[in-house]
Design a protein around this motif. Sequence first.
Motif, PDB file in Angstrom:
ATOM      1  N   GLY A  20      36.182  80.133 129.930  1.00 38.54           N
ATOM      2  CA  GLY A  20      35.848  79.914 131.340  1.00 38.54           C
ATOM      3  C   GLY A  20      37.057  79.987 132.251  1.00 38.54           C
ATOM      4  N   LEU A  21      36.758  80.086 133.557  1.00 39.68           N
ATOM      5  CA  LEU A  21      37.819  80.169 134.557  1.00 39.68           C
ATOM      6  C   LEU A  21      37.380  79.438 135.819  1.00 39.68           C
ATOM      7  N   PHE A  22      38.178  78.449 136.231  1.00 40.67           N
ATOM      8  CA  PHE A  22      38.009  77.837 137.547  1.00 40.67           C
ATOM      9  C   PHE A  22      38.836  78.633 138.550  1.00 40.67           C
TER      10      PHE A  22
ATOM     11  N   LEU B 127      42.707  79.646 138.129  1.00 40.52           N
ATOM     12  CA  LEU B 127      43.319  80.655 138.984  1.00 40.52           C
ATOM     13  C   LEU B 127      43.393  80.081 140.392  1.00 40.52           C
ATOM     14  N   HIS B 128      44.594  79.830 140.859  1.00 38.61           N
ATOM     15  CA  HIS B 128      44.822  79.236 142.179  1.00 38.61           C
ATOM     16  C   HIS B 128      44.962  80.358 143.211  1.00 38.61           C
ATOM     17  N   ILE B 129      43.962  80.467 144.081  1.00 38.41           N
ATOM     18  CA  ILE B 129      44.000  81.477 145.139  1.00 38.41           C
ATOM     19  C   ILE B 129      44.433  80.776 146.428  1.00 38.41           C
TER      20      ILE B 129
ATOM     21  N   LEU C 211      38.265  88.396 135.794  1.00 41.82           N
ATOM     22  CA  LEU C 211      36.813  88.157 135.765  1.00 41.82           C
ATOM     23  C   LEU C 211      36.138  88.767 134.536  1.00 41.82           C
ATOM     24  N   PRO C 212      36.455  89.996 134.167  1.00 38.66           N
ATOM     25  CA  PRO C 212      35.767  90.560 132.986  1.00 38.66           C
ATOM     26  C   PRO C 212      36.137  89.891 131.674  1.00 38.66           C
ATOM     27  N   LYS C 213      37.200  89.094 131.649  1.00 39.35           N
ATOM     28  CA  LYS C 213      37.691  88.518 130.393  1.00 39.35           C
ATOM     29  C   LYS C 213      37.077  87.167 130.053  1.00 39.35           C
TER      30      LYS C 213
ATOM     31  N   GLN D 287      29.784  91.345 137.493  1.00 38.64           N
ATOM     32  CA  GLN D 287      30.461  90.075 137.270  1.00 38.64           C
ATOM     33  C   GLN D 287      29.855  88.922 138.070  1.00 38.64           C
ATOM     34  N   ALA D 288      29.048  89.225 139.060  1.00 40.76           N
ATOM     35  CA  ALA D 288      28.584  88.195 139.993  1.00 40.76           C
ATOM     36  C   ALA D 288      27.724  87.127 139.314  1.00 40.76           C
TER      37      ALA D 288
END
Length: 310
Positions: free
Chosen positions: A185-187, A215-217, A232-234, A265-266
């Motif tokens: 997962g990814l936050f 991932l800090h945007i 995202l694809p990973k 990916q959505a």
Amino acid sequence: MRKDALDYVYKLAQVDERVVFIGSDLGPGTLDAMKQEIPDRFFMEGVSEQHIIGMAAGLAMEGFIPFVNTIATFLTRRCYEQVALDLCLQNLPVRLIANGGGVVYAPLGPTHLAVEDMGILRTLPNMTIIAPCDADEMNRLMPQTIDWPHPIYIRLAKGNEAIVSKPEHGFEIGQAILLREPGEGLFITTGAMTQLGLQAAQKISEDSGMACGVLHIHTIKPLDRATLSQWLPKVQGVVTVEEHTRIGGLGSAVLEFCNDTMPEQAAKIRRIGIPDRFAEQYGSQNSLLAHWDITVDSLCAAMVQQLRQS
């Protein structure tokens, strides 16, 4: 965070004669050293937010780099037309330093809650929107504001946040920072909510053994499309986290990117943010966030649900 930002304005003014500071009714003591040392580039204009935007635009047209500071709701809701026409239409290098992004001013109620500020400004061409995660990152951002050619909105959090950014990550406007390597997962986070994302990722790892990255945007606009395309694809599940209405902010920007570039990916993305209604309660920042179910536990539950659906 606010003190670091304003102290850095003073540092910049000491070495660059183009830097000016404009405040709006910020109270006694604000940048007193700059006021004493460089009085011709320090302005405190009272309760006149629309005026200070026009004033900053005029100074920018004369070659100055104005740094404007006041409460976030007043810089956005109250000054929207001036920001749009005076700053963005002219594409002027004015820096808007916004106090109290999100629900920092929770005791003052909905008039002071900047929960749609990023959504408002993200619609404006030429606007850059940045939400640092802590004071150290703020200090890495400020030097870059000198040469950035467009208007910048800097969203300040409450202050005294734990330091979670790292010097080795550096800082570049428009470049997201991977603070924790993803597994399943990814936050995707911004501003002070990055701290919540890191706590949730650690808790999930301890409770279930699942690996979640963060991932800090920090730059909402321009969005780092290349880094999103890379990660995202990973992963199997994504949860975006923001102290902002779910309409128009970080989560919306990520979904818009997916719609335009990688629509497959959505479906793996879930948004955590403030619901589409005015605050009906008063209290502390944390009590309002808990009321809206923006907590470490809710982040963990959302991620687990996303991963089970994948």
